[in-house]
Design an enzyme around this catalytic site. Structure first.
Site, mmCIF file in Angstrom:
data_model
loop_
_atom_site.group_PDB
_atom_site.id
_atom_site.type_symbol
_atom_site.label_atom_id
_atom_site.label_comp_id
_atom_site.label_asym_id
_atom_site.label_seq_id
_atom_site.Cartn_x
_atom_site.Cartn_y
_atom_site.Cartn_z
ATOM 1 N N LYS A 107 -2.613 2.501 1.394
ATOM 2 C CA LYS A 107 -3.084 1.455 2.322
ATOM 3 C C LYS A 107 -4.678 1.090 1.889
ATOM 4 O O LYS A 107 -5.286 0.217 2.145
ATOM 5 C CB LYS A 107 -3.003 1.810 3.687
ATOM 6 C CG LYS A 107 -1.365 1.464 3.889
ATOM 7 C CD LYS A 107 -1.096 1.640 5.465
ATOM 8 C CE LYS A 107 0.557 1.407 5.452
ATOM 9 N NZ LYS A 107 1.314 2.468 4.983
HETATM 10 C C1 LIG Z 1 2.735 2.421 5.021
HETATM 11 C C2 LIG Z 1 3.436 3.391 4.000
HETATM 12 C C3 LIG Z 1 4.538 2.981 3.557
HETATM 13 C C4 LIG Z 1 5.259 1.748 3.473
HETATM 14 O O1 LIG Z 1 4.565 0.507 3.504
HETATM 15 P P1 LIG Z 1 5.124 -0.875 4.161
HETATM 16 O O2 LIG Z 1 4.264 -2.056 3.471
HETATM 17 O O3 LIG Z 1 4.870 -0.799 5.425
HETATM 18 O O4 LIG Z 1 6.473 -1.221 3.610
HETATM 19 C C5 LIG Z 1 4.942 3.833 2.553
HETATM 20 N N1 LIG Z 1 4.573 4.970 2.178
HETATM 21 C C6 LIG Z 1 3.363 5.262 2.732
HETATM 22 C C7 LIG Z 1 2.647 6.643 2.527
HETATM 23 C C8 LIG Z 1 2.587 4.299 3.838
HETATM 24 O O5 LIG Z 1 1.676 4.816 4.338
#
Ligand SMILES: *Cc1c(COP(=O)(O)O)cnc(C)c1O
Length: 487
Positions: A107
């Site tokens: 993120k």
């Molecule tokens: C947020 C997240 C996901 C999922 O991503 P989305 O965009 O919500 O589908 C998968 N793995 C990790 C480690 C995350 O932080």
């Protein structure tokens, strides 16, 4: 580029307005109506930052080019890897390492840049309000958003997380956040309760008009400014494969994405719409397999048991960004509004056969059960020499089920050290209650470097101690809105 609401495509707004508002008034998500075309061959000799500039300046054409370029350079300068998101091998597939940012989660790729995008948007629409960012997190968004927005002028941020739904490390990362404008609150509920709260604050029963000096916005992937930067790494990993001689330009590649709120994988769909040769986008779910069922049957049903798993960022039953896919595939905002209304009132909806087959053209889906995940983490290490986190392991398992039809990239979304106890348990069958001890032991076992932001976490002071009931969430937001309106 114009952006429309998925629930009312008569409403068209600029990129800047879409980014500042985050969510449309009637609850829809802002979505581009057309996608610019990006030529892969023009990207071959570019750095990640330059590719990001190409993609984002095409999508957000109203932004000042120099300012955008500088913002991208500043954001990705925070990564502890020159390539930003390197591509490496895992067995006969490829691993896209998205976890080298300041909080060791994918993120960061979007949330290091979002504050700049928001700031540029804010100036473009001559907004003179204070910005209040409301964020729901299943673990990783929270810290990445707090780091991105801390001490940003004229901006205040509240993060809601499920009290028992995040890892010990994720909690400590959030509650130790510094900054004068940060506010972290644990909710006695799950992620969906947190997300619902944020949506309510915007919605009809919300506060949009009651506090004219404050502009509510969002750092969740419901904000298009959060999604767009994620398109870039689909292009960069493809370019990487070409440059390494693994594929020829034009050859199709598949991507396996560990999915929760459907943001990351939707960015891959947008990359495909922008001309990237993608064969399949493979949606990998954990025990909360609502998306796998949807992609395989056309029925979206959130009336099911909610499981807490070792991949908490995927413990989600209401996957917000699927709404954008429904709109992009159907181009019918009335239909999307009806589905979303059904989901809200009855807890499920079913799409028709034609819509489903169009979705299945681009997407495949597999779910991986909790008891398989530990075995997969062990297998990735012993067979392929890679230490992976439980989210990545879900994708690794889905990739195995998919097979090797074309060159395949697995998105690795977090550092295994964020989930040290759970990962360590896969090897020694011992659950260490102290995550920092597990971190050290895992380091001994694997030799993989511990990211600095995690190794220094233990010593950090706890600064945020709020825990509240779900029903008190709106009041918490309103209190903050009052405070922001006064000073
Ligand atoms: C947020 C997240 C996901 C999922 O991503 P989305 O965009 O919500 O589908 C998968 N793995 C990790 C480690 C995350 O932080």
């Amino acid at each position: 580029m114009e952006f429309v609401s998925t629930r009312n495509d008569g409403l068209k707004v600029s990129a800047s307005r879409a980014i500042v508002e985050g969510l449309s008034r009637e609850g829809g998500l802002f979505t581009p109506t057309a996608f610019p075309h990006i030529e892969v061959k023009d990207l071959l000799d570019k750095s990640y930052q330059e590719m990001a500039f190409e993609v984002l300046s095409a999508l957000f054409s109203e932004f000042d080019k120099e300012e955008l370029r500088n913002s991208i350079n500043k954001a990705y300068g925070l990564f502890d890897c020159d390539e930003v998101v390197p591509l490496s091998d895992i067995g006969d597939k490829h691993l896209l390492e998205l976890y080298h940012g300041p909080t060791s989660a994918f993120k960061d790729v979007a949330l290091t840049l979002l504050p700049y995008l928001l700031n540029m948007s804010y100036k473009n629409i001559a907004c003179d309000k204070k910005i209040y960012i409301l964020t729901a997190t299943s673990g990783d968004t929270g810290k990445a958003a707090l780091e991105g927005f801390k001490d940003v002028e004229n901006t205040y941020i509240t993060v809601f997380y499920p009290e028992d739904g995040v890892s010990q490390i994720q909690r400590k990362q959030m509650i130790s956040t510094t900054g004068k404008n940060t506010h972290v609150v644990a909710i006695k509920g799950n992620f969906d309760d947190c997300q619902k709260l944020v949506k309510q604050a915007y919605g009809l029963d919300g506060f949009r008009d009651d506090y004219p000096k404050v502009q509510l916005s969002s750092a969740n992937s419901i904000n298009i400014g959060r999604l767009a930067p994620q398109i870039v790494y689909y292009f960069s990993s493809y370019v990487n494969l070409v440059n390494k001689g693994k594929i020829n330009i034009g050859e199709e590649v598949s991507f396996v994405v560990p999915t929760g709120n459907f943001g990351d994988i939707l960015a891959g769909y947008m990359a495909k719409k922008m001309g990237l040769p993608v064969k399949d986008l493979i949606c990998a779910s954990n025990d909360n397999d609502v998306l796998t069922e949807f992609i395989n049957t056309g029925v979206y049903n959130r009336n099911r048991e909610f499981h807490l798993t070792t991949s908490p960022s995927m413990d989600i039953l209401v996957s917000s960004n699927l709404e954008r896919l429904l709109y992009l595939v159907s181009e019918d905002s009335d239909l999307v509004a009806k589905y979303m209304n059904d989901l809200n009132e009855k807890g499920f909806y079913q799409v028709d056969g034609e819509l489903l087959s169009r979705i299945q053209n681009d997407f495949k889906a597999y779910s991986i059960k909790s008891d398989e995940v530990n075995e997969l983490i062990r297998e990735a290490f012993e067979k392929d020499g890679r230490l992976i986190d439980p989210h990545t392991a879900v994708a690794y398992g889905a990739a195995k089920k998919y097979g090797l039809k074309v060159p395949t990239v697995i998105l690795s979304t977090a550092s295994p050290y964020k989930f040290s106890s759970n990962v360590y348990k896969c090897f020694k069958d011992e659950m260490l209650s102290d995550e920092y001890e597990a971190m050290a032991k895992l380091n001994e076992l694997s030799g993989m470097r511990i990211p600095k932001n995690l190794s220094c976490l233990k010593e950090m002071e706890v600064r945020h101690k709020n825990v509240i009931e779900i029903k008190d969430g709106l009041k918490t937001i309103e209190d903050k809105l009052k405070e922001l309106s006064h000073d």
